[in-house]
Scaffold this motif. Structure first.
Motif, PDB file in Angstrom:
ATOM      1  N   GLU A   1       0.833  -1.195   0.000  1.00  7.71           N
ATOM      2  CA  GLU A   1       0.000   0.000   0.000  1.00  7.71           C
ATOM      3  C   GLU A   1       0.875   1.254   0.000  1.00  7.71           C
ATOM      4  OE1 GLU A   1       0.559  -0.719   4.436  1.00  7.71           O
ATOM      5  OE2 GLU A   1      -0.251  -2.024   2.896  1.00  7.71           O
ATOM      6  N   SER A   2       0.296   2.355  -0.287  1.00  2.54           N
ATOM      7  CA  SER A   2       1.034   3.615  -0.398  1.00  2.54           C
ATOM      8  C   SER A   2       1.698   3.970   0.933  1.00  2.54           C
ATOM      9  CB  SER A   2       0.076   4.727  -0.813  1.00  2.54           C
ATOM     10  OG  SER A   2       0.756   5.926  -0.963  1.00  2.54           O
ATOM     11  N   GLY A   3       2.957   4.370   0.870  1.00  2.00           N
ATOM     12  CA  GLY A   3       3.700   4.747   2.065  1.00  2.00           C
ATOM     13  C   GLY A   3       4.505   3.623   2.682  1.00  2.00           C
ATOM     14  N   LYS A   4       4.364   2.411   2.173  1.00  6.05           N
ATOM     15  CA  LYS A   4       5.099   1.256   2.706  1.00  6.05           C
ATOM     16  C   LYS A   4       6.553   1.319   2.249  1.00  6.05           C
ATOM     17  CE  LYS A   4       3.699  -2.478   4.300  1.00  6.05           C
ATOM     18  NZ  LYS A   4       3.571  -2.862   5.703  1.00  6.05           N
ATOM     19  N   VAL A   5       7.479   1.069   3.167  1.00  2.00           N
ATOM     20  CA  VAL A   5       8.909   1.025   2.831  1.00  2.00           C
ATOM     21  C   VAL A   5       9.210  -0.361   2.291  1.00  2.00           C
ATOM     22  CG1 VAL A   5      11.255   1.234   3.720  1.00  2.00           C
ATOM     23  CG2 VAL A   5       9.466   2.708   4.619  1.00  2.00           C
ATOM     24  N   VAL A   6       9.859  -0.408   1.112  1.00  2.00           N
ATOM     25  CA  VAL A   6      10.209  -1.677   0.474  1.00  2.00           C
ATOM     26  C   VAL A   6      11.693  -1.679   0.137  1.00  2.00           C
ATOM     27  CG1 VAL A   6       7.924  -2.074  -0.520  1.00  2.00           C
ATOM     28  CG2 VAL A   6       9.619  -0.832  -1.839  1.00  2.00           C
ATOM     29  N   ILE A   7      12.226  -2.870  -0.094  1.00  2.00           N
ATOM     30  CA  ILE A   7      13.601  -3.031  -0.551  1.00  2.00           C
ATOM     31  C   ILE A   7      13.530  -3.593  -1.972  1.00  2.00           C
ATOM     32  CG2 ILE A   7      15.789  -4.214  -0.173  1.00  2.00           C
ATOM     33  CD1 ILE A   7      14.982  -4.351   2.808  1.00  2.00           C
ATOM     34  N   VAL A   8      14.231  -2.958  -2.892  1.00  2.00           N
ATOM     35  CA  VAL A   8      14.237  -3.392  -4.286  1.00  2.00           C
ATOM     36  C   VAL A   8      15.159  -4.606  -4.406  1.00  2.00           C
ATOM     37  CG1 VAL A   8      14.645  -2.697  -6.670  1.00  2.00           C
ATOM     38  CG2 VAL A   8      13.873  -1.008  -5.014  1.00  2.00           C
ATOM     39  N   LEU A   9      14.675  -5.663  -5.044  1.00  2.00           N
ATOM     40  CA  LEU A   9      15.425  -6.910  -5.132  1.00  2.00           C
ATOM     41  C   LEU A   9      16.127  -7.118  -6.465  1.00  2.00           C
ATOM     42  CD1 LEU A   9      12.813  -9.296  -3.508  1.00  2.00           C
ATOM     43  CD2 LEU A   9      14.793  -8.244  -2.425  1.00  2.00           C
ATOM     44  N   ALA A  10      15.652  -6.491  -7.522  1.00  2.00           N
ATOM     45  CA  ALA A  10      16.204  -6.750  -8.845  1.00  2.00           C
ATOM     46  C   ALA A  10      16.435  -5.452  -9.605  1.00  2.00           C
ATOM     47  CB  ALA A  10      15.255  -7.639  -9.637  1.00  2.00           C
ATOM     48  N   GLY A  11      17.389  -5.506 -10.525  1.00  2.00           N
ATOM     49  CA  GLY A  11      17.635  -4.365 -11.393  1.00  2.00           C
ATOM     50  C   GLY A  11      18.734  -3.455 -10.891  1.00  2.00           C
ATOM     51  N   ARG A  12      18.777  -2.281 -11.483  1.00  2.00           N
ATOM     52  CA  ARG A  12      19.821  -1.300 -11.199  1.00  2.00           C
ATOM     53  C   ARG A  12      19.831  -0.844  -9.740  1.00  2.00           C
ATOM     54  NH1 ARG A  12      20.268   4.472 -14.354  1.00  2.00           N
ATOM     55  NH2 ARG A  12      22.002   5.273 -13.161  1.00  2.00           N
ATOM     56  N   HIS A  13      18.658  -0.755  -9.144  1.00  2.00           N
ATOM     57  CA  HIS A  13      18.544  -0.245  -7.780  1.00  2.00           C
ATOM     58  C   HIS A  13      18.391  -1.367  -6.747  1.00  2.00           C
ATOM     59  CE1 HIS A  13      18.256   3.696  -9.532  1.00  2.00           C
ATOM     60  NE2 HIS A  13      17.279   3.287 -10.302  1.00  2.00           N
ATOM     61  N   ALA A  14      18.856  -2.553  -7.062  1.00  2.00           N
ATOM     62  CA  ALA A  14      18.742  -3.689  -6.147  1.00  2.00           C
ATOM     63  C   ALA A  14      19.488  -3.393  -4.852  1.00  2.00           C
ATOM     64  CB  ALA A  14      19.309  -4.942  -6.796  1.00  2.00           C
TER      65      ALA A  14
ATOM     66  N   LYS B   1      18.443  -1.231  -2.625  1.00  2.00           N
ATOM     67  CA  LYS B   1      18.106   0.122  -2.181  1.00  2.00           C
ATOM     68  C   LYS B   1      16.722   0.116  -1.551  1.00  2.00           C
ATOM     69  CE  LYS B   1      21.579   2.480  -4.192  1.00  2.00           C
ATOM     70  NZ  LYS B   1      22.395   1.594  -4.913  1.00  2.00           N
ATOM     71  N   LYS B   2      16.489   1.064  -0.653  1.00  2.00           N
ATOM     72  CA  LYS B   2      15.178   1.210  -0.030  1.00  2.00           C
ATOM     73  C   LYS B   2      14.353   2.199  -0.827  1.00  2.00           C
ATOM     74  CE  LYS B   2      16.943   0.357   4.553  1.00  2.00           C
ATOM     75  NZ  LYS B   2      17.192   0.927   5.860  1.00  2.00           N
ATOM     76  N   ALA B   3      13.060   1.987  -0.814  1.00  2.00           N
ATOM     77  CA  ALA B   3      12.147   2.862  -1.543  1.00  2.00           C
ATOM     78  C   ALA B   3      10.804   2.911  -0.815  1.00  2.00           C
ATOM     79  CB  ALA B   3      11.955   2.366  -2.963  1.00  2.00           C
ATOM     80  N   VAL B   4       9.970   3.868  -1.220  1.00  2.00           N
ATOM     81  CA  VAL B   4       8.630   4.021  -0.670  1.00  2.00           C
ATOM     82  C   VAL B   4       7.637   3.806  -1.809  1.00  2.00           C
ATOM     83  CG1 VAL B   4       7.024   5.615   0.447  1.00  2.00           C
ATOM     84  CG2 VAL B   4       9.432   5.690   1.030  1.00  2.00           C
ATOM     85  N   VAL B   5       6.587   3.042  -1.538  1.00  2.00           N
ATOM     86  CA  VAL B   5       5.562   2.802  -2.548  1.00  2.00           C
ATOM     87  C   VAL B   5       4.708   4.063  -2.686  1.00  2.00           C
ATOM     88  CG1 VAL B   5       3.534   1.432  -3.156  1.00  2.00           C
ATOM     89  CG2 VAL B   5       5.496   0.344  -2.084  1.00  2.00           C
TER      90      VAL B   5
ATOM     91  N   GLY C   1       9.551   4.185  11.053  1.00  2.00           N
ATOM     92  CA  GLY C   1       9.625   3.931   9.618  1.00  2.00           C
ATOM     93  C   GLY C   1      10.528   4.918   8.916  1.00  2.00           C
ATOM     94  N   SER C   2      10.436   6.186   9.302  1.00  2.00           N
ATOM     95  CA  SER C   2      11.275   7.226   8.715  1.00  2.00           C
ATOM     96  C   SER C   2      12.738   6.998   9.071  1.00  2.00           C
ATOM     97  CB  SER C   2      10.814   8.596   9.208  1.00  2.00           C
ATOM     98  OG  SER C   2      11.596   9.608   8.669  1.00  2.00           O
ATOM     99  N   ASN C   3      12.987   6.641  10.313  1.00  2.00           N
ATOM    100  CA  ASN C   3      14.340   6.366  10.774  1.00  2.00           C
ATOM    101  C   ASN C   3      14.931   5.180  10.015  1.00  2.00           C
ATOM    102  OD1 ASN C   3      16.654   6.555  12.286  1.00  2.00           O
ATOM    103  ND2 ASN C   3      15.816   5.503  14.061  1.00  2.00           N
ATOM    104  N   TYR C   4      14.150   4.124   9.826  1.00  2.00           N
ATOM    105  CA  TYR C   4      14.606   2.943   9.094  1.00  2.00           C
ATOM    106  C   TYR C   4      14.873   3.271   7.624  1.00  2.00           C
ATOM    107  CZ  TYR C   4      14.448  -1.563   6.737  1.00  2.00           C
ATOM    108  OH  TYR C   4      14.728  -2.645   5.955  1.00  2.00           O
TER     109      TYR C   4
ATOM    110  N   ALA D   1       9.400   5.320  -5.199  1.00  2.00           N
ATOM    111  CA  ALA D   1      10.383   6.402  -5.155  1.00  2.00           C
ATOM    112  C   ALA D   1      11.360   6.058  -4.047  1.00  2.00           C
ATOM    113  CB  ALA D   1       9.700   7.735  -4.862  1.00  2.00           C
ATOM    114  N   GLY D   2      12.656   6.053  -4.378  1.00  2.00           N
ATOM    115  CA  GLY D   2      13.650   5.637  -3.398  1.00  2.00           C
ATOM    116  C   GLY D   2      14.900   6.474  -3.427  1.00  2.00           C
TER     117      GLY D   2
END
Length: 165
Positions: free
Chosen positions: A24-37, A39-43, A155-158, A64-65
């Protein structure tokens, strides 16, 4: 939903995952594949598996990460030096939901107000969107104490910490 197939007298269980509720929107995710693997991002926005988009005919989400994070800051540094070392480079892209790892953290940044999907089609619009995201990330990084709840603060700190693995 579980689907059972029988192949050569062996039962194989295949699990079909639905990420619509996880990302859902605002969830912090970790990118697993590709150029930004790694890296942390926000949905920003997620789309279900029945997406009717021409480009993305699978479950995907707009994220966006942080491409290049802020550098280390100490108490002895001047305010000007802290401002300079707090610069970061963002990225924004559409990603298949199977290529992101959702975490338990959420961030209360209003990403939908900054990101307009029609702007992402053109190169100039994407640059302007990245600038707006950069400003939002840097403001939140410098003002992490001004968060509405304790859960959002965690969440922001993480999100701004370096990923340790």
């Amino acid at each position: 939903m579980h689907i059972v197939r029988i192949l050569e007298s062996t039962v194989i269980l295949t699990v079909k995952r639905c990420f619509c509720d996880i990302t859902e929107s605002g969830k912090v995710v970790i990118v697993l594949a590709g150029r930004h693997a790694g890296k942390k991002a926000v949905v920003v926005k997620s789309y279900d598996e029945n997406a009717t988009s021409e480009k993305h005919r699978f479950g995907h989400c707009l994220i966006a990460g942080i491409d290049r994070p802020a550098r280390k800051v100490t108490k002895s540094m001047s305010k000007k030096k802290i401002e300079k070392r707090s610069k970061m480079k963002p990225f924004i892209k559409y990603v298949n939901v199977r290529h992101v790892f959702p975490t338990r953290y959420t961030v209360d940044m209003e990403m939908k107000k900054v990101v307009n999907e029609s702007d992402l089609a053109s190169a100039d619009g994407k640059i302007e969107t990245k600038k707006a995201i950069k400003k939002m990330f840097e403001d939140r990084y410098l003002n992490q104490t001004n968060v509405t709840s304790e859960k959002k603060a965690a969440g922001s700190n993480y999100f701004f910490k370096k990923l340790r693995f």
